[in-house]
Scaffold this motif. Structure first.
Motif, PDB file in Angstrom:
ATOM      1  N   ILE A  50      -2.774   3.353   3.709  1.00 45.25           N
ATOM      2  CA  ILE A  50      -1.527   2.631   3.974  1.00 45.25           C
ATOM      3  C   ILE A  50      -1.729   1.569   5.052  1.00 45.25           C
ATOM      4  O   ILE A  50      -1.340   0.413   4.887  1.00 45.25           O
ATOM      5  CB  ILE A  50      -0.410   3.605   4.413  1.00 45.25           C
ATOM      6  N   ALA A  75       3.024   9.208   6.606  1.00 41.96           N
ATOM      7  CA  ALA A  75       2.196   8.043   6.909  1.00 41.96           C
ATOM      8  C   ALA A  75       1.505   8.292   8.245  1.00 41.96           C
ATOM      9  O   ALA A  75       2.159   8.361   9.288  1.00 41.96           O
ATOM     10  CB  ALA A  75       3.054   6.785   6.961  1.00 41.96           C
ATOM     11  N   GLN A  91       9.642   3.790   4.680  1.00 52.99           N
ATOM     12  CA  GLN A  91       9.011   5.007   5.169  1.00 52.99           C
ATOM     13  C   GLN A  91       9.736   5.541   6.405  1.00 52.99           C
ATOM     14  O   GLN A  91      10.093   4.776   7.292  1.00 52.99           O
ATOM     15  CB  GLN A  91       7.541   4.733   5.519  1.00 52.99           C
ATOM     16  N   HIS A 118       2.933   5.943  -3.125  1.00 50.51           N
ATOM     17  CA  HIS A 118       4.014   6.649  -3.817  1.00 50.51           C
ATOM     18  C   HIS A 118       3.740   6.733  -5.321  1.00 50.51           C
ATOM     19  O   HIS A 118       4.057   7.748  -5.962  1.00 50.51           O
ATOM     20  CB  HIS A 118       5.346   5.953  -3.553  1.00 50.51           C
ATOM     21  N   ALA A 177       6.060  -0.391   8.020  1.00 52.03           N
ATOM     22  CA  ALA A 177       6.211   0.703   7.066  1.00 52.03           C
ATOM     23  C   ALA A 177       7.660   1.183   7.009  1.00 52.03           C
ATOM     24  O   ALA A 177       8.193   1.484   5.940  1.00 52.03           O
ATOM     25  CB  ALA A 177       5.280   1.855   7.443  1.00 52.03           C
ATOM     26  N   ARG A 180       0.820  -1.211   0.000  1.00 48.50           N
ATOM     27  CA  ARG A 180       0.000   0.000   0.000  1.00 48.50           C
ATOM     28  C   ARG A 180       0.857   1.264   0.000  1.00 48.50           C
ATOM     29  O   ARG A 180       0.468   2.286  -0.570  1.00 48.50           O
ATOM     30  CB  ARG A 180      -0.963  -0.037   1.189  1.00 48.50           C
ATOM     31  N   LEU A 181       2.018   1.187   0.633  1.00 51.22           N
ATOM     32  CA  LEU A 181       2.960   2.311   0.553  1.00 51.22           C
ATOM     33  C   LEU A 181       3.406   2.535  -0.891  1.00 51.22           C
ATOM     34  O   LEU A 181       3.487   3.677  -1.364  1.00 51.22           O
ATOM     35  CB  LEU A 181       4.184   2.044   1.428  1.00 51.22           C
TER      36      LEU A 181
END
Length: 232
Positions: free
Chosen positions: A224, A33, A51, A12, A46, A7-8
């Protein structure tokens, strides 16, 4: 089933696509996030996906996460993006790297006075009530320069820019109108303080409009981490 890392990557990709549509460099837009209500294990997941910037809305919850993670993950940059009562400013001053929602002289002064000397100055953004809603926090536009002047005189704070939470709407034209107004205020602030570099606006539902209007920092949470875990 998608992972936090998946999901990150999607987030992006959305940022990059939105930036390319308006001839901007994706690297000019930072992703925050938003990890409120989520356990430290999700933050670590994450982090392991690359992240480094995390945002919290609740003071005590954020401080507990920072305390739990700072020894092992000292390069996490912690942002506070929620409303703040004056009796809790010391928690933000002592734990966070950024404060996005400064909207009163008293809050700014207390954050400055309570920032530990061994820490770098707290990065702050002024929150503008861009939608002029009574239920929203933030100052009116004509109060921006007086508050900015005060903040720039406080040695333990560094004024970085503006933040807003616009009208919750799917109306793209209204999104663009409000974001454009905030961008004009941002440009006005830069005329007085050329070092200003941060325009914190845009979330999952209005990310494209925010980036089109110059956002440098977008805040994404449930896209996320999944739906938030509020107590019953």
């Amino acid at each position: 089933m998608t992972t936090i890392a998946d999901r990150l990557a999607i987030a992006h990709s959305r940022i990059a696509q939105a930036a390319q549509k308006c001839d901007r460099q994706p690297s000019s837009i930072r992703l925050l996030a938003v990890s409120k209500t989520k356990p430290v294990e999700d933050i670590i997941a994450a982090y392991q996906a690359g992240q480094r910037c995390f945002a919290e809305n609740y003071v005590q919850e954020g401080a507990e996460k920072i305390t739990a993670l700072k020894a092992t993950y000292p390069d996490i940059e912690w942002h506070f993006i929620g409303p703040l009562q004056s009796n809790k400013t010391n928690i933000v001053a002592q734990h966070f790297d950024w404060m996005h929602t400064v909207s009163r002289d008293k809050i700014a002064q207390r954050l400055n006075d309570q920032r530990p000397n061994e820490l770098t100055p707290l990065n702050v953004c002024i929150q503008i009530n861009i939608s002029a809603e009574d239920t929203k926090s933030g100052i009116d536009t004509d109060q921006m320069l007086p508050l900015a002047k005060l903040i720039t005189q406080l040695p333990n704070l560094t004024l970085r820019g503006l933040m807003a939470i616009p009208t919750a709407t799917a109306d793209t034209e209204l999104q663009l109108k409000e974001f454009s107004t905030l961008h004009k205020l941002f440009q006005e602030l830069q005329l007085h303080y050329p070092s200003i570099d941060t325009l914190s606006m845009g979330m999952s539902n209005d990310l494209d409009a925010a980036i089109r209007c110059g956002s440098t920092m977008v805040r994404i949470g449930s896209a996320i981490f999944g739906e938030r875990n509020y107590p019953a």
